[in-house]
Design a protein around this motif. Sequence first.
Motif, PDB file in Angstrom:
ATOM      1  N   ALA A 184       4.409   4.269   8.802  1.00 42.83           N
ATOM      2  CA  ALA A 184       4.172   3.686   7.613  1.00 42.83           C
ATOM      3  C   ALA A 184       3.620   3.989   6.097  1.00 42.83           C
ATOM      4  O   ALA A 184       2.606   4.463   6.037  1.00 42.83           O
ATOM      5  CB  ALA A 184       2.685   2.258   7.520  1.00 42.83           C
ATOM      6  N   PRO A 185       5.081   5.192   5.804  1.00 43.24           N
ATOM      7  CA  PRO A 185       4.261   6.439   5.260  1.00 43.24           C
ATOM      8  C   PRO A 185       3.458   5.828   3.691  1.00 43.24           C
ATOM      9  O   PRO A 185       2.999   6.279   3.078  1.00 43.24           O
ATOM     10  CB  PRO A 185       5.622   7.096   4.562  1.00 43.24           C
ATOM     11  CG  PRO A 185       6.751   6.204   4.916  1.00 43.24           C
ATOM     12  CD  PRO A 185       6.379   4.869   6.165  1.00 43.24           C
ATOM     13  N   GLU A 225       0.700  13.054  -8.762  1.00 43.45           N
ATOM     14  CA  GLU A 225       0.202  12.233  -7.630  1.00 43.45           C
ATOM     15  C   GLU A 225      -0.092  10.984  -7.705  1.00 43.45           C
ATOM     16  O   GLU A 225       0.258  10.212  -6.834  1.00 43.45           O
ATOM     17  CB  GLU A 225      -0.632  13.252  -7.348  1.00 43.45           C
ATOM     18  CG  GLU A 225      -0.525  14.781  -7.453  1.00 43.45           C
ATOM     19  CD  GLU A 225      -0.331  15.453  -8.366  1.00 43.45           C
ATOM     20  OE1 GLU A 225      -0.781  14.960  -9.571  1.00 43.45           O
ATOM     21  OE2 GLU A 225       0.650  16.296  -8.605  1.00 43.45           O
ATOM     22  N   HIS A 226      -0.599  10.745  -9.065  1.00 42.95           N
ATOM     23  CA  HIS A 226      -0.945   9.533  -9.099  1.00 42.95           C
ATOM     24  C   HIS A 226      -0.052   8.526  -9.228  1.00 42.95           C
ATOM     25  O   HIS A 226      -0.037   6.927  -8.883  1.00 42.95           O
ATOM     26  CB  HIS A 226      -2.352   9.367 -11.102  1.00 42.95           C
ATOM     27  CG  HIS A 226      -2.913   8.260 -10.810  1.00 42.95           C
ATOM     28  ND1 HIS A 226      -3.593   7.370 -10.122  1.00 42.95           N
ATOM     29  CD2 HIS A 226      -2.693   6.604 -11.304  1.00 42.95           C
ATOM     30  CE1 HIS A 226      -4.127   6.584 -10.503  1.00 42.95           C
ATOM     31  NE2 HIS A 226      -3.932   6.419 -11.528  1.00 42.95           N
ATOM     32  N   LYS A 228       3.096   3.587  -6.760  1.00 46.13           N
ATOM     33  CA  LYS A 228       4.561   3.630  -6.056  1.00 46.13           C
ATOM     34  C   LYS A 228       3.928   2.736  -4.790  1.00 46.13           C
ATOM     35  O   LYS A 228       4.795   2.085  -4.267  1.00 46.13           O
ATOM     36  CB  LYS A 228       5.564   4.467  -6.154  1.00 46.13           C
ATOM     37  CG  LYS A 228       6.286   4.701  -7.381  1.00 46.13           C
ATOM     38  CD  LYS A 228       7.068   5.914  -7.565  1.00 46.13           C
ATOM     39  CE  LYS A 228       7.752   6.230  -9.391  1.00 46.13           C
ATOM     40  NZ  LYS A 228       8.856   6.847  -9.206  1.00 46.13           N
ATOM     41  N   ALA A 229       3.858   3.695  -3.467  1.00 48.16           N
ATOM     42  CA  ALA A 229       2.791   3.533  -2.758  1.00 48.16           C
ATOM     43  C   ALA A 229       2.265   2.114  -2.852  1.00 48.16           C
ATOM     44  O   ALA A 229       2.574   1.059  -1.438  1.00 48.16           O
ATOM     45  CB  ALA A 229       2.821   4.485  -1.808  1.00 48.16           C
ATOM     46  N   SER A 230       1.894   1.821  -3.717  1.00 49.93           N
ATOM     47  CA  SER A 230       0.269   0.580  -3.874  1.00 49.93           C
ATOM     48  C   SER A 230       1.009  -0.429  -3.645  1.00 49.93           C
ATOM     49  O   SER A 230       0.463  -1.565  -2.962  1.00 49.93           O
ATOM     50  CB  SER A 230      -1.175   1.088  -3.948  1.00 49.93           C
ATOM     51  OG  SER A 230      -1.537   2.583  -3.612  1.00 49.93           O
ATOM     52  N   TYR A 231       1.579   0.251  -4.806  1.00 46.86           N
ATOM     53  CA  TYR A 231       2.599  -1.377  -5.231  1.00 46.86           C
ATOM     54  C   TYR A 231       4.006  -2.353  -5.225  1.00 46.86           C
ATOM     55  O   TYR A 231       4.164  -3.098  -6.447  1.00 46.86           O
ATOM     56  CB  TYR A 231       1.725  -1.886  -6.970  1.00 46.86           C
ATOM     57  CG  TYR A 231       0.442  -0.881  -6.669  1.00 46.86           C
ATOM     58  CD1 TYR A 231      -0.781  -2.225  -6.681  1.00 46.86           C
ATOM     59  CD2 TYR A 231      -0.320  -0.074  -7.925  1.00 46.86           C
ATOM     60  CE1 TYR A 231      -1.959  -1.978  -6.874  1.00 46.86           C
ATOM     61  CE2 TYR A 231      -1.846   0.425  -7.718  1.00 46.86           C
ATOM     62  CZ  TYR A 231      -2.564  -0.066  -7.055  1.00 46.86           C
ATOM     63  OH  TYR A 231      -3.633  -0.208  -6.980  1.00 46.86           O
TER      64      TYR A 231
END
Length: 335
Positions: free
Chosen positions: A5-6, A117-118, A123-126
Amino acid sequence: MLNNAPAQVIHFAYYAELRAAISLLSSHGIRISNGDNSYLERSGASKVSSWRTMRTHTVVWKLWEAWAKTPAAEALLLDQLKILPSVTIGDLKASVGRVAANPTLTRWALDLSMGSEHDARNKASYETPTARTPLQPMRAADFEFVRDLWALAEPNGHGLRFEQELVRYLVNAELNDDTVVAGEAARTAWLRRLIDDLEKSTGTPRATLESFFDGESSSSPIFQLAFSPDLNPSNMVARAFFLLRLATLMPNGALTSYPATPAKEWLKDWLEHVGLFDPTDGERPEDKWMDFEHLSQLPVPPMPLPAQLTATPSRSTDTHLLARADAMLAWSTSL
């Protein structure tokens, strides 16, 4: 990472870095509390400053950038990390140009900056990137990365293997930099001078130093991932692991200085609560390493992954242990 789950890897690695940074800042009397930030003066009085209302992510990076330039940060990285019983990383500073606290600490906390990086973390979180891009099968390299992290967690009596591998990485990088050392003869002479200097300054036997800096010994590949600016899951987990290692140093130093503190019992209670310590079996917390020491030698399971990680009872047990990086607290602190 072991669940393939990258996006979740990036999310949790970022927050591991954030929490490690907050922990280190708190050890210097800085309280980060969601827009109500403050700090303690030497007298113990609580004070507020111009960054009181800054949001957590913004203020942590700005404070980290400032802290990484201080003598306290340099002392933490260079003086508290030992590669041999009588040799700290700081003992190499005069001879190895890459042994420098500020660029190292800033590089490892890169993901906390408010740049690309942020954005990658957001993008990964939301978002749901898997709705737009093809799903990728888990690779053997993903398993190998997690497995190889455990080699860095190995205790050696004066710290962890992590700091030894860090020095090997920095020294090898210097030796392979033609602008610093050109040619095999020059590399041999440079390494000889380094060992000469350390022998004189630390009193460490020459044979011990030569064995440690054996030209055939290579550093862990995980350091290259941590120092790289890439934003792949392995890069971010490597940086998170390194910051978490640093975060264990401050409480460890305090526990050593104040051996009677009730914080020791609190930490033992916490380890018991999460299933990492049983006070009734007569073992010490540091003995917990014996349950984990085999992990760095695990063979890669057959494909397909991650299905094969739980295909047998023994693999299921090992996979569970591979995911318990919090166990490192048991043997990396003076309990």
